[in-house]
Structures are given as structure tokens and as C-alpha cells.
Motif scaffolding. Structure first.
Motif, short mmCIF file in Angstrom:
data_model
loop_
_atom_site.label_atom_id
_atom_site.label_comp_id
_atom_site.label_asym_id
_atom_site.label_seq_id
_atom_site.Cartn_x
_atom_site.Cartn_y
_atom_site.Cartn_z
N LEU A 54 -56.86 86.61 74.31
CA LEU A 54 -56.15 86.06 73.16
C LEU A 54 -54.93 85.27 73.60
O LEU A 54 -54.69 84.15 73.14
N LEU A 55 -54.15 85.84 74.52
CA LEU A 55 -52.95 85.16 75.00
C LEU A 55 -53.30 83.85 75.71
O LEU A 55 -52.54 82.88 75.65
N ALA A 56 -54.45 83.84 76.37
CA ALA A 56 -54.88 82.61 77.06
C ALA A 56 -55.36 81.56 76.06
O ALA A 56 -55.29 80.35 76.35
N ALA A 57 -55.82 82.00 74.88
CA ALA A 57 -56.37 81.06 73.89
C ALA A 57 -55.30 80.40 73.03
O ALA A 57 -55.48 79.26 72.59
N VAL A 58 -54.20 81.11 72.76
CA VAL A 58 -53.20 80.57 71.83
C VAL A 58 -52.32 79.53 72.49
O VAL A 58 -52.13 79.53 73.71
N SER A 59 -51.80 78.65 71.65
CA SER A 59 -50.87 77.62 72.12
C SER A 59 -49.82 77.39 71.03
O SER A 59 -49.91 77.97 69.93
N SER A 60 -48.85 76.58 71.32
CA SER A 60 -47.75 76.33 70.39
C SER A 60 -48.27 75.92 69.02
O SER A 60 -49.17 75.08 68.91
N THR A 81 -40.27 92.14 75.16
CA THR A 81 -40.31 91.03 76.12
C THR A 81 -41.40 90.04 75.76
O THR A 81 -41.18 88.81 75.76
N LEU A 82 -42.59 90.55 75.42
CA LEU A 82 -43.69 89.67 75.06
C LEU A 82 -43.40 88.94 73.76
O LEU A 82 -43.73 87.75 73.62
N TYR A 83 -42.80 89.64 72.80
CA TYR A 83 -42.44 89.02 71.51
C TYR A 83 -41.56 87.79 71.74
O TYR A 83 -41.83 86.70 71.22
N MET A 84 -40.50 87.97 72.53
CA MET A 84 -39.56 86.88 72.77
C MET A 84 -40.23 85.75 73.56
O MET A 84 -39.94 84.56 73.34
N GLN A 85 -41.13 86.11 74.47
CA GLN A 85 -41.83 85.10 75.27
C GLN A 85 -42.72 84.23 74.37
O GLN A 85 -42.69 82.99 74.47
N LEU A 86 -43.49 84.86 73.49
CA LEU A 86 -44.37 84.12 72.59
C LEU A 86 -43.57 83.29 71.59
O LEU A 86 -43.96 82.18 71.22
N LEU A 87 -42.44 83.83 71.16
CA LEU A 87 -41.56 83.09 70.25
C LEU A 87 -41.09 81.79 70.90
O LEU A 87 -41.12 80.72 70.28
N GLN A 88 -40.67 81.89 72.16
CA GLN A 88 -40.21 80.71 72.88
C GLN A 88 -41.33 79.70 73.11
O GLN A 88 -41.09 78.49 73.21
N GLU A 89 -42.57 80.17 73.17
CA GLU A 89 -43.71 79.29 73.37
C GLU A 89 -44.20 78.66 72.07
O GLU A 89 -45.17 77.91 72.06
N GLY A 90 -43.52 79.00 70.97
CA GLY A 90 -43.88 78.40 69.68
C GLY A 90 -45.03 79.06 68.98
O GLY A 90 -45.67 78.46 68.10
N ILE A 91 -45.33 80.30 69.34
CA ILE A 91 -46.43 81.04 68.72
C ILE A 91 -45.87 81.98 67.67
O ILE A 91 -44.94 82.75 67.94
N ASP A 92 -46.41 81.91 66.46
CA ASP A 92 -45.94 82.77 65.37
C ASP A 92 -46.63 84.12 65.43
O ASP A 92 -47.84 84.21 65.69
N LEU A 93 -45.87 85.17 65.17
CA LEU A 93 -46.39 86.54 65.15
C LEU A 93 -46.19 87.11 63.75
O LEU A 93 -45.10 87.01 63.18
N ILE A 94 -47.24 87.72 63.22
CA ILE A 94 -47.18 88.35 61.90
C ILE A 94 -47.60 89.81 62.04
O ILE A 94 -48.64 90.12 62.61
N PHE A 95 -46.75 90.71 61.53
CA PHE A 95 -47.03 92.15 61.53
C PHE A 95 -47.14 92.58 60.06
O PHE A 95 -46.13 92.62 59.35
#
Length: 247
Positions: A54-60, A81-95
Motif C-alpha cells: 500500500l505504501l509503495a502504491a500511494v503518491s501525493s 513517525t509514519l503519520y508525519m512522514q505520509l503527511l509530508q509526502e502529501g498523502i491524506d490519512l482518514i481514521f
């Protein structure tokens, strides 16, 4: 617009993913889900095959939807750490269960900055600008702390459950010592009795707390979904609990 992905995870092979998948699909009624990655995994480390795919498939610009923060990680440090990393990469996270730490909320807090009209005095405007910047930074740090707390709480809930089970066993052992032998509760395994595992003890504690047949007020179907166990296993554990109460 970016693509939307889902991720569902359980900790053992016997647990079901149905509830998490249904929650993600219900949440995405108005948007297309590219794919829901499904994983049956034991442990808290990030070495999960489907999650890595999944991490390899997503992009900004893409979005990942989780049923709960605990599905992303039960380890506070790794999760944050992963949350902040994905945030910086422009990936939105929804919980779904913790919307207050969605990345959209974090971005809103970052974007909030007081707009103050110029006073015409350069020194005064610089002072006001510095104060506004300090307030904005404080808001950003406060939001980061909420995110960290959510991951820490998820990790602590698992640890607390294990502690309560251990303490309950020790209490039963201590009380047994003061009872006549014929009144003592069985802690270990008797010949022909049901074998107790760490998993069964945890699940039974959950059933006892939630079921309306014991200390709770919930229906069987709801508990099966929350505990993520099969119907057969649930009714097996429930039958054993009822037998224990009647002995």
C-alpha cells in the motif's frame, strides 16, 4: 483528484476483516475505492507485506482510510513517525473512529492564521506578526500532540488489557489458597476440561464485560464484530463462561 485506498488488518489468522471492510466501504459511499488492502498479521512492527504494498502504491494527493488508528499501528512511536512522514509526502490519512486526527484536520490547523490589518507602523506590524506566528506554531504543536496521544492511547489499551488479565489470574490464585480444596476454582487444565490459552482468556474477558448475559448490555452479533472472532468460537467461549458461573 488522487486515488482512495483502504487498509484493514487483524492480528491473527482466525479473526475476521468483515467489519473493518464494511466500515471503510460505508465511509466511501460517495467516492471510488481503488483497493482495500487486507492483512492478517500478528505483532506491532511495520513489516507487514500488504501494508508495504500500500505504501509503495500511494503518491501525493492519494488518501488512505483506516477503520481505527490501531489498524495503522499499535506502537505509538512508529505510528506517529509514519503519520508525519505520509503527511509530508502529501498523502491524506482518514481514521473513521478518530476523525480528530485526520490529516485534513491537521492541515486546517496549519492553515489557520489570524489576519490582522496593518497599523501603518512597521515596528508594530512586525510585533503583531511575530505574536501571530508564535500562536500558529503553538497550535501546530498542540495538534501534533493530539496525534501522538491517539497512537499512545491505542498502544496503552492493549497493554492494560494484558495487565488486567494477569492480575485477575494472580488474584484467583491468591484467593484459592484460602479456600477449602473442594471450593477452589480451576486455574490450570483438568483432565477432559477446556484448554485455556492467552487468546481465549482475553476474548472471554471481553465477552464477560460486554455481553448482556453477564456484566454488559450488548448483543452477541455486536460482540462478535468487536472481538473479531468467528461465531463458533464466540459461542464456545460463551458456553464455557456460563458453565464456569454455574459450577
Amino acid at each position: 483528484m488522487g486515488k482512495t485506498y483502504g487498509y484493514a488488518r487483524v492480528s491473527t489468522k482466525n479473526q475476521r476483516l468483515d467489519r473493518q471492510i464494511r466500515n471503510i466501504e460505508d465511509y466511501c459511499k460517495d467516492r471510488k475505492i481503488e483497493k482495500i488492502y487486507k492483512e492478517k498479521y500478528t505483532g506491532t512492527k511495520m513489516g507487514r507485506l500488504q501494508f508495504q504494498k500500500l505504501l509503495a502504491a500511494v503518491s501525493s494527493g492519494d488518501t488512505i482510510i483506516f477503520d481505527s488508528v490501531s489498524r495503522m499501528s499499535r506502537s505509538a512511536d512508529e505510528g506517529y513517525t509514519l503519520y508525519m512522514q505520509l503527511l509530508q509526502e502529501g498523502i491524506d490519512l482518514i481514521f473513521i473512529k478518530e476523525p480528530h486526527i485526520n490529516t485534513s484536520y491537521y492541515k486546517q490547523m496549519q492553515a489557520k492564521k489570524m489576519k490582522i490589518a496593518s497599523t501603518g507602523k512597521e515596528s508594530t506590524d512586525r510585533l503583531i506578526s511575530a505574536i501571530v506566528d508564535a500562536i500558529t506554531e503553538f497550535q501546530n504543536e498542540e495538534t501534533k500532540e493530539k496525534i501522538r496521544i491517539a497512537f499512545e492511547q491505542s498502544e496503552k489499551e492493549v497493554q492494560d488489557l494484558h495487565i488486567r488479565i494477569s492480575e485477575g489470574i494472580k488474584t484467583t490464585q491468591r484467593l484459592n489458597e484460602s479456600l477449602p480444596e473442594e471450593q477452589r476454582k480451576q486455574i490450570g487444565q483438568k483432565k477432559g476440561s477446556t484448554f485455556q490459552t492467552k487468546k481465549s482468556i482475553i476474548k472471554k474477558e471481553g465477552i464477560r464485560k460486554m455481553s448482556k448475559d453477564f456484566d454488559g448490555d450488548m448483543k452477541d452479533k455486536e460482540i462478535i464484530e468487536i472481538l473479531e472472532i468467528s461465531r463458533n468460537t464466540y459461542y464456545k467461549y460463551k458456553k464455557e463462561l456460563l458453565m464456569e458461573e454455574n459450577t
